[in-house]
Design a protein around this motif. Structure first.
Motif, mmCIF file in Angstrom:
data_model
loop_
_atom_site.group_PDB
_atom_site.id
_atom_site.type_symbol
_atom_site.label_atom_id
_atom_site.label_comp_id
_atom_site.label_asym_id
_atom_site.label_seq_id
_atom_site.Cartn_x
_atom_site.Cartn_y
_atom_site.Cartn_z
ATOM 1 N N GLY A 166 74.499 37.552 -7.388
ATOM 2 C CA GLY A 166 75.107 38.827 -7.002
ATOM 3 C C GLY A 166 74.999 39.108 -5.528
ATOM 4 N N THR A 167 75.311 40.340 -5.192
ATOM 5 C CA THR A 167 75.365 40.749 -3.791
ATOM 6 C C THR A 167 74.099 41.444 -3.306
ATOM 7 O OG1 THR A 167 76.421 42.824 -4.462
ATOM 8 C CG2 THR A 167 77.870 40.989 -3.843
ATOM 9 N N SER A 194 73.637 43.179 -10.604
ATOM 10 C CA SER A 194 74.013 42.701 -9.272
ATOM 11 C C SER A 194 75.208 41.755 -9.323
ATOM 12 C CB SER A 194 72.821 42.002 -8.618
ATOM 13 O OG SER A 194 73.184 41.429 -7.389
#
Length: 195
Positions: A166-167, A194
């Motif tokens: 994820g980010t 995420s």
């Protein structure tokens, strides 16, 4: 052997991965089969045997088959959930497969409490089962507060590094878990959000 350790540190996930990597290794979730009949039937089904028919025949077939396999190992997760009569079956299976099959019990504090209570109250079978499972509890998590915190941080960091897609920065996810004193299950949720 008996592994007794904190909840949420990856015992079950690790056991399942170990079973996938070894031949003749079998994982049993004892929380899904608490009575002796359920336990024996689940064990038979897990190793690929017919679990229908008379209980005594299923048990006999299990013992025979386990002794024919090449170095089988049975991992009993959530073993503290087994009812007393199912727990006693472990001694029978261990005796019947002595030297041919490896047995590994694991769980959290409830497993240790169950065994110790049984031994202290001199309940039939508990001292014998504990003896057969090497007379000790294995633990991975350190006991000291600082050591435990360092262990948890390293564990969370390694799992986040291996599974993050994820980010949200990994350090942020790990810090959230450490601040709330949560487990890998919470980290898993954060990683999913995420992503």
């Amino acid at each position: 052997m008996v592994l007794v350790d904190d909840c949420g540190i990856g015992k079950t996930c690790s056991a399942k991965n170990i079973v996938k990597s070894l031949s003749n290794a079998f994982y049993i979730d004892c929380s899904q089969a608490k009575s002796k009949q359920q336990f024996v039937k689940l064990l038979a089904k897990t190793i690929g045997l017919d679990n229908k028919g008379k209980y005594i025949d299923v048990k006999s077939n299990l013992k025979y088959y386990l002794n024919q396999l090449d170095h089988p190992i049975i991992i009993l997760d959530e073993a503290g959930d087994l009812e007393y009569t199912a727990f006693l079956e472990l001694k029978e299976f261990w005796n019947a497969t002595d030297g041919f099959c490896g047995w590994f019990m694991m769980g959290a504090d409830g497993l240790k409490a169950k065994i110790e209570k049984g031994i202290n109250s001199k309940k039939v079978g508990f001292a014998e089962i504990f003896s057969r499972f090497s007379d000790e509890y294995i633990r991975i998590t350190p006991n000291g507060i600082a050591d435990k915190k360092a262990f948890r941080q390293e564990l969370l960091q390694q799992v986040a590094n291996a599974n993050s897609s994820g980010t949200i920065p990994i350090d942020t996810l790990v810090k959230k878990c450490l601040d709330k004193e949560t487990t890998l299950r919470h980290l898993d949720t954060l990683l999913k959000i995420s992503a």
